[in-house]
Design an enzyme around this catalytic site. Structure first.
Site, mmCIF file in Angstrom:
data_model
loop_
_atom_site.group_PDB
_atom_site.id
_atom_site.type_symbol
_atom_site.label_atom_id
_atom_site.label_comp_id
_atom_site.label_asym_id
_atom_site.label_seq_id
_atom_site.Cartn_x
_atom_site.Cartn_y
_atom_site.Cartn_z
ATOM 1 N N ASP A 93 37.194 37.685 73.418
ATOM 2 C CA ASP A 93 38.590 37.455 73.017
ATOM 3 C C ASP A 93 39.118 38.675 72.267
ATOM 4 O O ASP A 93 40.263 39.099 72.451
ATOM 5 C CB ASP A 93 38.704 36.240 72.083
ATOM 6 C CG ASP A 93 38.527 34.925 72.827
ATOM 7 O OD1 ASP A 93 38.851 34.887 74.030
ATOM 8 O OD2 ASP A 93 38.086 33.951 72.208
ATOM 9 N N LYS A 109 32.825 27.220 69.572
ATOM 10 C CA LYS A 109 32.623 28.672 69.434
ATOM 11 C C LYS A 109 31.655 29.052 68.314
ATOM 12 O O LYS A 109 30.973 30.064 68.398
ATOM 13 C CB LYS A 109 33.966 29.376 69.240
ATOM 14 C CG LYS A 109 34.809 29.403 70.505
ATOM 15 C CD LYS A 109 36.047 30.243 70.359
ATOM 16 C CE LYS A 109 36.778 30.294 71.694
ATOM 17 N NZ LYS A 109 37.854 31.259 71.741
#
Ligand code: S3P
Length: 445
Positions: free
Chosen positions: A98, A66
């Site tokens: 997210d 990420k």
């Protein structure tokens, strides 16, 4: 338009739900596309990522990449930059859906004291999410205290504190960002029960099982509680919206709304949890297990522990007690219980009224990845369904007084063992529905 190609990079990818989830979303909104899991070890990222960025129409990014993808992107949107983590790439630009996924779960945090458990990737989303939702304060607790302090410093907001010691009760909201409670570690709680009991809302980012022990215990105490499946769904939907701006997602709402219940069942298929029904004689364990299994179809077969014991012993339970005594029965019971727990696949197991109040039995269930559902009924309710002294249940051969005494002895032991407590005074359907709702499963068909 030609077939669209999307992918997920991460390592290891294991049993990711994302390919299935994205294909369901694409199907619901009419996108002709594929979504492939692409396992890339950290050291291979520089060699492989550029080609994927060129050839795919969109990319999801999961652990451990990420942060590492950021230097390869042409731009990173403000929210992802602040989080220092990208989970979606669209036309070379990085985003983080997210955070949006968590916000859409609408955990009520306005002006509340929030506890975040964990300081890893998910906690990095939860802490700013709590601040954005108006939390009065956010305390971070992680086993690795240094990591919690580092996260608090990075967020740099006066409302955020890292705890050095285990949290004490007093939080209105508890958010779990640790893997504690994830299948097959179903029996664990990420924080002391007392901290959960004092909360008004509980949220677990774990979606496997769809309701963790923490979520189930909170629901049993009447506390608003939610597992992580919705967040997973919302972040995937948000990614699809970024990749396919021309598609009318609002028009596909009814089809999209069907995805979550189906996904909850898929989680059960991938992580075959055993559900053990416990409760006093007459609480309805066998009937509820039958109906629950019938409702869930092949996703949840049923077994009856007493039936197994009878088969094994070759005679009825009262005969086993008569010939060999209770201790012998308990040994058989424990043995058959362990066999069922070790059998492959998901299962709902109707235990006997004494099975899980034996010392160590509940712990053994939890260690084997089982979850315990207590069918809690009043003494009057159970007495109306059983016939103490009739000889069919040796533990209450002594009649109604014996049944009362045993009931009172066991009531706290059942509660201690239970993950989920449901009210079993009503009809079969109402009890089954309470269980289905707790796990976000929906009746089949
Ligand atoms: C027992 C309960 C019975 C059976 C046995 C012992 C108990 O099962 O296992 O008679 O100790 O409570 P049910 O609860 O299904 O009647």
């Amino acid at each position: 338009m030609s077939k669209r190609r999307f992918g997920l990079i991460g390592h290891p990818l294991g049993h990711s739900l994302s390919p299935l989830l994205h294909s369901r979303i694409m199907q619901a909104v009419g996108i002709d596309g594929t979504y492939e899991p692409i396992d890339i070890a950290p050291q291979a990222l520089p060699a492989r990522l550029p080609a994927l960025l060129r050839t795919l129409d969109g990319l999801n990014v999961t652990l451990p990449h990420k942060q590492a993808v950021i230097p390869f992107l042409t731009d990173v949107d403000e929210a992802a930059r602040r989080l220092g983590a990208v989970n979606t790439v669209c036309a070379g630009k990085g985003y983080n859906t997210d955070a949006l996924g968590f916000a859409l779960c609408r955990v009520p945090m306005q002006n509340r004291r929030v506890l975040v458990l964990g300081a890893g990737g998910v906690a990095r989303v939860l802490v700013p999410g709590a601040l954005a939702a108006g939390a009065k304060s956010v305390d971070i607790y992680a086993r690795d205290v240094q990591k919690a302090h580092l996260l608090a410093r990075q967020v740099g907001d006066s409302r955020v504190t890292a705890l050095s010691d285990a949290p004490q009760p007093g939080y209105e909201v508890v958010l779990n960002g640790t893997p504690v409670g994830m299948y097959p570690d179903n029996g664990s709680l990420p924080v002391a029960q007392a901290v959960i009991d004092g909360a008004r809302a509980v949220y677990d980012t774990i979606y496997n099982p769809t309701a963790t022990r923490m979520v189930l215990r909170a629901k049993s105490a009447g506390i608003r509680a939610q597992g992580g499946l919705r967040m997973l769904y919302e972040q995937a939907l948000a990614a699809q919206k970024l990749w396919n701006p021309q598609v009318d997602f609002a028009a596909a709402r009814p089809a999209l709304d069907n995805i979550l219940p189906g996904l909850a069942r898929e989680v059960l298929r991938q992580s075959p949890v055993k559900l053990l029904l416990t409760g006093y004689m007459g609480s309805g364990k066998t009937r509820i297990a039958q109906r629950l299994s019938h409702t869930m179809g092949e996703d949840l077969p049923m077994a009856d522990l007493d039936e197994r014991i009878v088969l094994r012993a070759g005679c009825a339970i009262p005969r086993i007690f008569e010939r060999h005594g209770e201790q012998y029965f308990r040994r058989l019971e424990r043995d058959e219980l362990m066999r069922l727990l070790q059998a492959p696949g998901p299962m709902v197991i109707a235990t006997g009224g004494g099975t899980l109040v034996q010392p160590g039995a509940a712990r053994a269930v939890h260690e084997a990845g089982g979850l315990i559902v207590l069918l809690e009924a009043k003494l009057d309710t159970v007495l109306s369904r059983i016939c103490p002294g009739a000889g069919d249940r040796p533990m209450i051969n002594g009649g109604e007084q014996a049944a009362r005494t045993l009931f009172e002895q066991r009531a706290p032991l059942y509660r201690e063992a239970a993950d989920l407590i449901v009210d079993a005074n009503g009809g079969v359907r109402s009890v089954v529905n309470q269980i289905l709702r707790a796990f976000e499963w929906e009746a089949q068909g």
